[in-house]
Design a protein around this motif. Structure first.
Motif: not given
Length: 119
Positions: A11-19, A88-91, A108-115
């Protein structure tokens, strides 16, 4: 170069911003959207929400790791698809929860649904 065979990782999980965003902002109330031309002009499916004209860095990494498909955005993943990875990346997002709040909604990387999903 295209990898042939099973992926090197399950598996591959991605966190980040618009990039790295691949369409998580499409359904959000935000000024940070890229689901219209000229974004995606070189991508086979056109504008998908990637803040680029084609593939982004996460797409290239997925290819190099041997994944057959690009990792889908969290906004569209359902059921067992989450087992092979989610983007999960979000601009507009950033290290701080307040990052990008002036643009509107964003993941946000701190969003409760992601956590909750990851625990």
């Amino acid at each position: 170069m295209v990898a042939v065979g099973d992926p090197k990782f399950p598996c591959y999980f991605i966190f980040g911003d618009l990039l790295l965003d691949v369409g998580n902002n499409n359904r959000l109330n935000t000024g940070a959207k890229a689901n219209y031309l000229p974004y995606g002009i070189d991508y086979p499916q056109g504008p998908t929400g990637r803040f680029s004209n084609g593939l982004n860095a996460a797409d290239y990494v997925a290819k190099d790791l041997g994944f057959y498909n690009f990792i889908p955005p969290y906004a569209t993943v359902k059921g067992k698809c989450v087992l092979t990875g989610v983007n999960y990346a979000s601009g507009g997002s950033g290290i701080l929860d307040k990052s990008g709040q002036n643009l509107g909604e964003r993941l946000s990387n701190n969003d409760t649904h992601i956590i909750k999903l990851l625990s």
